[in-house]
Design a protein around this motif. Structure first.
Motif, PDB file in Angstrom:
ATOM      1  N   TYR A   1       0.913  -1.181   0.057  1.00 45.46           N
ATOM      2  CA  TYR A   1      -0.088  -0.049   0.139  1.00 45.46           C
ATOM      3  C   TYR A   1       0.890   1.262  -0.087  1.00 45.46           C
ATOM      4  O   TYR A   1       1.691   1.564   0.739  1.00 45.46           O
ATOM      5  CB  TYR A   1      -0.749   0.049   1.235  1.00 45.46           C
ATOM      6  CG  TYR A   1      -2.082  -0.726   1.361  1.00 45.46           C
ATOM      7  CD1 TYR A   1      -2.348  -1.790   0.604  1.00 45.46           C
ATOM      8  CD2 TYR A   1      -2.878  -0.661   2.606  1.00 45.46           C
ATOM      9  CE1 TYR A   1      -3.268  -2.596   0.541  1.00 45.46           C
ATOM     10  CE2 TYR A   1      -3.918  -1.760   2.650  1.00 45.46           C
ATOM     11  CZ  TYR A   1      -4.086  -2.501   1.904  1.00 45.46           C
ATOM     12  OH  TYR A   1      -5.405  -3.488   2.193  1.00 45.46           O
ATOM     13  N   PHE A   2       0.396   2.227  -0.735  1.00 45.73           N
ATOM     14  CA  PHE A   2       1.119   3.452  -0.775  1.00 45.73           C
ATOM     15  C   PHE A   2       0.861   4.236   0.688  1.00 45.73           C
ATOM     16  O   PHE A   2       1.737   4.648   1.249  1.00 45.73           O
ATOM     17  CB  PHE A   2       0.670   4.621  -1.649  1.00 45.73           C
ATOM     18  CG  PHE A   2       0.705   4.140  -3.203  1.00 45.73           C
ATOM     19  CD1 PHE A   2       1.861   3.594  -3.483  1.00 45.73           C
ATOM     20  CD2 PHE A   2      -0.141   4.624  -4.121  1.00 45.73           C
ATOM     21  CE1 PHE A   2       2.107   3.356  -4.889  1.00 45.73           C
ATOM     22  CE2 PHE A   2       0.113   4.295  -5.413  1.00 45.73           C
ATOM     23  CZ  PHE A   2       1.421   3.525  -5.971  1.00 45.73           C
ATOM     24  N   ASP A   3      -0.324   3.650   1.229  1.00 53.86           N
ATOM     25  CA  ASP A   3      -0.833   4.168   2.411  1.00 53.86           C
ATOM     26  C   ASP A   3       0.154   4.061   3.557  1.00 53.86           C
ATOM     27  O   ASP A   3       0.243   4.526   4.657  1.00 53.86           O
ATOM     28  CB  ASP A   3      -2.178   3.634   2.791  1.00 53.86           C
ATOM     29  CG  ASP A   3      -2.946   3.659   1.594  1.00 53.86           C
ATOM     30  OD1 ASP A   3      -2.842   3.237   0.630  1.00 53.86           O
ATOM     31  OD2 ASP A   3      -4.294   4.281   1.777  1.00 53.86           O
TER      32      ASP A   3
ATOM     33  N   PHE B   1       1.817   6.747  -7.859  1.00 48.11           N
ATOM     34  CA  PHE B   1       2.111   7.069  -6.754  1.00 48.11           C
ATOM     35  C   PHE B   1       2.196   8.637  -6.681  1.00 48.11           C
ATOM     36  O   PHE B   1       1.790   9.408  -5.604  1.00 48.11           O
ATOM     37  CB  PHE B   1       3.587   6.818  -6.457  1.00 48.11           C
ATOM     38  CG  PHE B   1       3.946   7.084  -5.059  1.00 48.11           C
ATOM     39  CD1 PHE B   1       3.499   6.689  -3.853  1.00 48.11           C
ATOM     40  CD2 PHE B   1       5.262   7.708  -5.009  1.00 48.11           C
ATOM     41  CE1 PHE B   1       4.072   6.961  -2.681  1.00 48.11           C
ATOM     42  CE2 PHE B   1       6.076   8.019  -3.709  1.00 48.11           C
ATOM     43  CZ  PHE B   1       5.507   7.609  -2.712  1.00 48.11           C
ATOM     44  N   ALA B   2       2.457   9.272  -7.755  1.00 45.77           N
ATOM     45  CA  ALA B   2       2.339  10.777  -7.675  1.00 45.77           C
ATOM     46  C   ALA B   2       1.240  11.360  -7.602  1.00 45.77           C
ATOM     47  O   ALA B   2       0.824  12.355  -7.035  1.00 45.77           O
ATOM     48  CB  ALA B   2       3.111  11.417  -9.202  1.00 45.77           C
ATOM     49  N   THR B   3      -0.061  10.764  -8.221  1.00 43.10           N
ATOM     50  CA  THR B   3      -1.330  11.196  -7.999  1.00 43.10           C
ATOM     51  C   THR B   3      -1.674  10.889  -6.564  1.00 43.10           C
ATOM     52  O   THR B   3      -2.331  12.001  -5.841  1.00 43.10           O
ATOM     53  CB  THR B   3      -2.498  10.563  -9.033  1.00 43.10           C
ATOM     54  OG1 THR B   3      -1.664  10.623 -10.049  1.00 43.10           O
ATOM     55  CG2 THR B   3      -3.803  10.869  -8.875  1.00 43.10           C
ATOM     56  N   TRP B   4      -1.231   9.636  -6.051  1.00 42.87           N
ATOM     57  CA  TRP B   4      -1.780   9.410  -4.573  1.00 42.87           C
ATOM     58  C   TRP B   4      -0.769  10.499  -3.542  1.00 42.87           C
ATOM     59  O   TRP B   4      -1.746  11.141  -2.626  1.00 42.87           O
ATOM     60  CB  TRP B   4      -1.219   7.971  -4.319  1.00 42.87           C
ATOM     61  CG  TRP B   4      -1.614   7.763  -2.721  1.00 42.87           C
ATOM     62  CD1 TRP B   4      -2.805   7.205  -2.360  1.00 42.87           C
ATOM     63  CD2 TRP B   4      -0.767   7.800  -1.816  1.00 42.87           C
ATOM     64  NE1 TRP B   4      -2.544   6.963  -1.052  1.00 42.87           N
ATOM     65  CE2 TRP B   4      -1.417   7.292  -0.575  1.00 42.87           C
ATOM     66  CE3 TRP B   4       0.678   8.270  -1.577  1.00 42.87           C
ATOM     67  CZ2 TRP B   4      -0.779   7.533   0.719  1.00 42.87           C
ATOM     68  CZ3 TRP B   4       1.092   8.231  -0.221  1.00 42.87           C
ATOM     69  CH2 TRP B   4       0.599   7.926   0.920  1.00 42.87           C
ATOM     70  N   LEU B   5       0.098  10.724  -3.858  1.00 45.28           N
ATOM     71  CA  LEU B   5       0.861  11.879  -3.089  1.00 45.28           C
ATOM     72  C   LEU B   5       0.273  13.371  -3.017  1.00 45.28           C
ATOM     73  O   LEU B   5       0.191  14.019  -2.035  1.00 45.28           O
ATOM     74  CB  LEU B   5       2.491  12.120  -3.434  1.00 45.28           C
ATOM     75  CG  LEU B   5       3.099  10.914  -3.303  1.00 45.28           C
ATOM     76  CD1 LEU B   5       4.569  10.907  -4.304  1.00 45.28           C
ATOM     77  CD2 LEU B   5       3.796  10.812  -1.795  1.00 45.28           C
TER      78      LEU B   5
END
Length: 326
Positions: A176-178, A310-314
């Protein structure tokens, strides 16, 4: 008006199940409705779901009768087990977490079969043992039964759904990026620099926003029987540790350094899951070519056009990331 198809969502107050519940509620087609399964219908998250129009029912994956009742009359079910659930010392002594997951998967598969559920999505992971077969450099855990128990038990449970003849899509997830907010946020070292530490060397690590697991599960359900009997492996990005650190640096406004320890050094760290996590990262790293190829981002995005890189999530979570540093 066409009657909604009801989806029973295990873990609807958690990351994966909650993502699916929210995706169904946000779907303008209104094709599906949600029956949220939770051990505690009085929790704040359960009450939020109920206020949003979700049917919330009490069910526990350790109680087959409750799961069977919750699956009655539904079209589909999303099943996920929680390896990381808080447990009492007595529960820890009674069975391992891997044993817990296997028994819970068996209960879910049996309940789905008995209730006649038309489509189950089972949230799973690879069994690492075939990859690590005859590898003495990778310690075994759970009395020698597993290499990465939270992967291996889920992978082993896949065959239960097949054995019972449950029409199932096997949804393989990933890191998870989370985790960069909760679990392994950038840590400030003695030199004052923020670091992330993963024993991945320069290998690619597949990651995904937990919310996208639910969104992709909904997309699979909307495709009817197309993916029944299939394994769908998903991710939102494939990045090296340095690339994860660079993205975090941009959002946090200061350099985040990637420090990759060796697997042996990581296993020696003083926390209970160090060996299991090191084995997991070694699997990610050594099997990276196969792992990332299976998680074809173009194919995943075709299912879920809102898939977050990942960039969008960040960008979406920058305030939470900054708060995690305070």
């Amino acid at each position: 008006m066409t009657e909604q198809k009801l989806i029973a969502v295990v873990g609807a107050t958690g990351a994966q199940g909650g993502g699916l519940a929210r995706a169904i509620l946000a779907d303008p087609s209104g094709e599906f409705g949600v029956r949220a399964l939770t051990r505690n219908p009085e929790s704040a998250k359960a009450k939020e779901l109920a206020a949003a129009g979700v049917e919330v029912v009490a069910a526990d994956l350790d109680d087959e009768a409750s799961v069977r009742a919750a699956f009655e009359g539904v079209y589909g079910a999303f099943v996920v087990t929680n390896y990381w659930v808080d447990r009492t010392p007595e529960e820890e002594a009674a069975r391992t977490r891997a044993e817990m997951e296997l028994q819970q998967a068996d209960i879910a598969a049996t309940a789905a079969k008995d209730a006649g559920v038309a489509h189950v999505i089972w949230s799973t992971l690879e069994d690492t043992r075939p990859f690590f077969s005859d590898r003495n450099d990778v310690p075994s855990l759970d009395d020698g039964r597993y290499k990465v128990p939270h992967f291996d038990a889920k992978g082993e449970a896949d065959e239960l759904f097949t054995k019972y003849g449950v029409p199932t899509t096997f949804l393989r997830t990933t890191f998870y990026f989370d985790a960069f907010i909760n679990g392994m946020p950038p840590a400030r070292g003695e030199d004052g620099k923020l670091t992330i530490s993963m024993p991945m060397a320069d290998r690619l690590l597949s990651g995904i926003a937990s919310e996208d697991i639910g969104r992709t599960a909904l997309a699979i359900l909307k495709r009817g029987t197309e993916f029944i009997g299939e394994t769908v492996s998903i991710a939102g990005d494939h990045l090296t540790g340095k690339e994860y650190a660079a993205g975090l640096s941009d959002v946090l406004g200061e350099e985040v350094v990637y420090q990759p320890p060796t697997w042996e050094d990581y296993r020696a760290l003083p926390f209970p899951l160090a060996i299991e996590f090191s084995n997991m990262f070694q699997f990610y790293a050594e099997d990276a070519d196969r792992f990332t190829t299976d998680r074809n981002l173009t194919k995943v995005r075709a299912l879920n056009p809102a898939l977050q890189s990942f960039a969008t999530w960040l960008e979406t979570h920058k305030d939470e990331l900054k708060a995690s540093q305070n």
